[in-house]
Write an enzyme that holds these catalytic residues in place. Sequence first.
Site, short mmCIF file in Angstrom:
data_model
loop_
_atom_site.label_atom_id
_atom_site.label_comp_id
_atom_site.label_asym_id
_atom_site.label_seq_id
_atom_site.Cartn_x
_atom_site.Cartn_y
_atom_site.Cartn_z
N HIS A 32 0.84 -1.22 0.00
CA HIS A 32 0.00 0.00 0.00
C HIS A 32 0.86 1.26 0.00
O HIS A 32 0.46 2.30 0.52
CB HIS A 32 -0.95 0.01 1.20
CG HIS A 32 -2.06 -1.00 1.06
ND1 HIS A 32 -3.19 -0.78 0.29
CD2 HIS A 32 -2.21 -2.25 1.57
CE1 HIS A 32 -3.99 -1.84 0.35
NE2 HIS A 32 -3.41 -2.75 1.11
N THR A 33 2.06 1.14 -0.55
CA THR A 33 2.96 2.29 -0.59
C THR A 33 2.97 2.94 -1.97
O THR A 33 3.32 4.10 -2.10
CB THR A 33 4.41 1.85 -0.28
OG1 THR A 33 4.65 0.65 -1.01
CG2 THR A 33 4.61 1.59 1.19
N GLY A 120 -1.90 -14.16 -6.51
CA GLY A 120 -1.13 -13.01 -6.05
C GLY A 120 0.30 -13.02 -6.54
O GLY A 120 1.13 -12.22 -6.09
N SER A 122 0.98 -12.80 -9.83
CA SER A 122 0.95 -12.04 -11.07
C SER A 122 1.26 -12.84 -12.32
O SER A 122 2.20 -12.54 -13.07
CB SER A 122 1.90 -10.83 -10.96
OG SER A 122 1.25 -9.74 -11.51
N SER A 123 0.44 -13.83 -12.56
CA SER A 123 0.59 -14.60 -13.80
C SER A 123 0.30 -13.73 -15.01
O SER A 123 0.90 -13.91 -16.07
CB SER A 123 -0.36 -15.81 -13.79
OG SER A 123 -1.71 -15.40 -13.76
N SER A 124 -0.59 -12.76 -14.85
CA SER A 124 -0.92 -11.90 -16.00
C SER A 124 0.29 -11.05 -16.40
O SER A 124 0.57 -10.88 -17.58
CB SER A 124 -2.14 -11.02 -15.72
OG SER A 124 -1.91 -10.15 -14.64
N ASP A 169 4.10 -5.06 -10.86
CA ASP A 169 4.10 -6.46 -11.31
C ASP A 169 4.88 -6.61 -12.62
O ASP A 169 5.72 -7.50 -12.76
CB ASP A 169 2.68 -6.98 -11.52
CG ASP A 169 1.87 -6.92 -10.23
OD1 ASP A 169 2.45 -6.62 -9.18
OD2 ASP A 169 0.65 -7.16 -10.31
P1 ADP Z 1 -2.79 -12.92 -11.35
O1 ADP Z 1 -2.89 -12.37 -9.97
O2 ADP Z 1 -2.21 -14.31 -11.34
O3 ADP Z 1 -2.09 -11.99 -12.29
P2 ADP Z 1 -5.01 -12.23 -12.98
O4 ADP Z 1 -6.45 -12.46 -12.81
O5 ADP Z 1 -4.52 -10.84 -13.05
O6 ADP Z 1 -4.28 -13.08 -11.85
O7 ADP Z 1 -4.52 -12.92 -14.32
C1 ADP Z 1 -4.88 -14.24 -14.61
C2 ADP Z 1 -5.25 -14.35 -16.09
O8 ADP Z 1 -4.04 -14.32 -16.89
C3 ADP Z 1 -5.91 -15.65 -16.42
O9 ADP Z 1 -7.30 -15.59 -16.22
C4 ADP Z 1 -5.54 -15.83 -17.89
O10 ADP Z 1 -6.38 -15.05 -18.71
C5 ADP Z 1 -4.15 -15.24 -17.95
N1 ADP Z 1 -3.15 -16.31 -17.73
C6 ADP Z 1 -2.27 -16.39 -16.70
N2 ADP Z 1 -1.53 -17.52 -16.78
C7 ADP Z 1 -1.95 -18.17 -17.89
C8 ADP Z 1 -1.59 -19.41 -18.53
N3 ADP Z 1 -0.65 -20.20 -18.01
N4 ADP Z 1 -2.24 -19.72 -19.66
C9 ADP Z 1 -3.20 -18.94 -20.17
N5 ADP Z 1 -3.58 -17.77 -19.62
C10 ADP Z 1 -2.98 -17.39 -18.50
MG MG Z 2 -2.71 -10.00 -12.59
#
Ligand code: ADP
Ligand code: MG
Length: 384
Positions: A32-33, A120, A122-124, A169
């Site tokens: 929160h910074t 959490g 950050s896959s996106s 992220d």
């Molecule tokens: P996070 O906190 O992990 O970033 P988000 O909701 O912001 O969560 O992002 C998740 C979205 O990113 C998934 O719903 C998908 O659309 C995309 N995504 C992430 N990893 C993958 C993957 N391995 N294959 C396909 N899409 C992915």
């Molecule tokens: Mg995300």
Amino acid sequence: MKEKILAEFHSRFGENPVLYASAGRINLIGEHTDYNGGFVFPGAIDKVIMAAIAPNETDKVRVFSIDINEEAEFGLNEEDAPKQSWARYVFGVCREILKRGGIVKGFDAVFAGNVPLGAGLSSSAALESCFAFALNDLFNDNTIDKFELARIGQSTEHNYCGVNCGIMDQFASVMGQKGKLMRLDCRSMEFEYFPFDPEDYELVLVDSRVKHELADSPYNKRRESCERVAKRLGLETLRDATMQMLNSIRTDITAEDYFRAKFVIEEKDRVLAVCDALNAGDYETVGQKMYETHKGLSEDYEVSCEELDFLNDIAKECGVTGSRIMGGGFGGCTINLVKKDLAPEFVETVKTKFKEKYGHEPKVYPVVISDGAHKVEETVEEVN
Ligand code: ADP
Ligand code: MG
């Protein structure tokens, strides 16, 4: 993962692709910074999105997601936006590069990942950064600055995925380096690397798998408190505030605003203290600061919840060096700095006790601070 992606690419598209990867991230401290002009302290982790990509000499993009088992095809004009939400991340990155005057031509891609979705980590951002880095390398001779690649990912979230996120992220995913955390100044956007390569400790994330949806937009209320106090102090943000300044106006502001601002001021100082501790290799102090952050988030900023406080208590009871909520709060993960020889026992205990109380096991992810966006072959050569 590499072999699986290459095999899928060959059977689907044939050509000789280049492999790229980018990472998920943790934030050790500095919560929160960002919106208060303070510091965050992230690093990239050993969980990645990896993509095999090859130009296809057309004006179309074809992408196959192994994990979702779906292919998307789209053009590169605004009206060609794909419907699948996962493909919008890729489309968005293409569009944001084009908007900045960069080059994107048609390509084929296959990708997969092991960054847990929505935990959490950050896959996106890993997905955006992987493609932004790749398209910079394939079509732009790497002329787009790395920080701009992070901004391309951030704009993708804003403009194509409906997520109004900060820069942390994508910054961490693009810029991360093995064995290093980065202190990012959210006011000036300057950053500095600090060593994080503990021999005797590991980082373990514990995902509570709960997310409390709160009706009265608690984040906005926290932000408003911070803004009110900054204004009262004649400052743009709480970045330049001190506890002395805050105490001098204590009677003029509400108790709630006081404690919100107190957390933000103390958290900024804690990040700086952690930097000093890391330079000295003093992981015990790092851990102590993590506990202080948790306490501040729980009692002063009031963004914790029963489950996260419980996870923090178990960590403390087990003798874990440091533990705190990671992320916005009200659910999600704790990040734990654990002595290596204690880790198996901690993981076992936290799973058992949490399940006893809440009926489901938390997910546990050990993570190692690793490289951010990169071309995969190059890394293999570097290692050899
Ligand atoms: P996070 O906190 O992990 O970033 P988000 O909701 O912001 O969560 O992002 C998740 C979205 O990113 C998934 O719903 C998908 O659309 C995309 N995504 C992430 N990893 C993958 C993957 N391995 N294959 C396909 N899409 C992915
Ligand atoms: Mg995300």
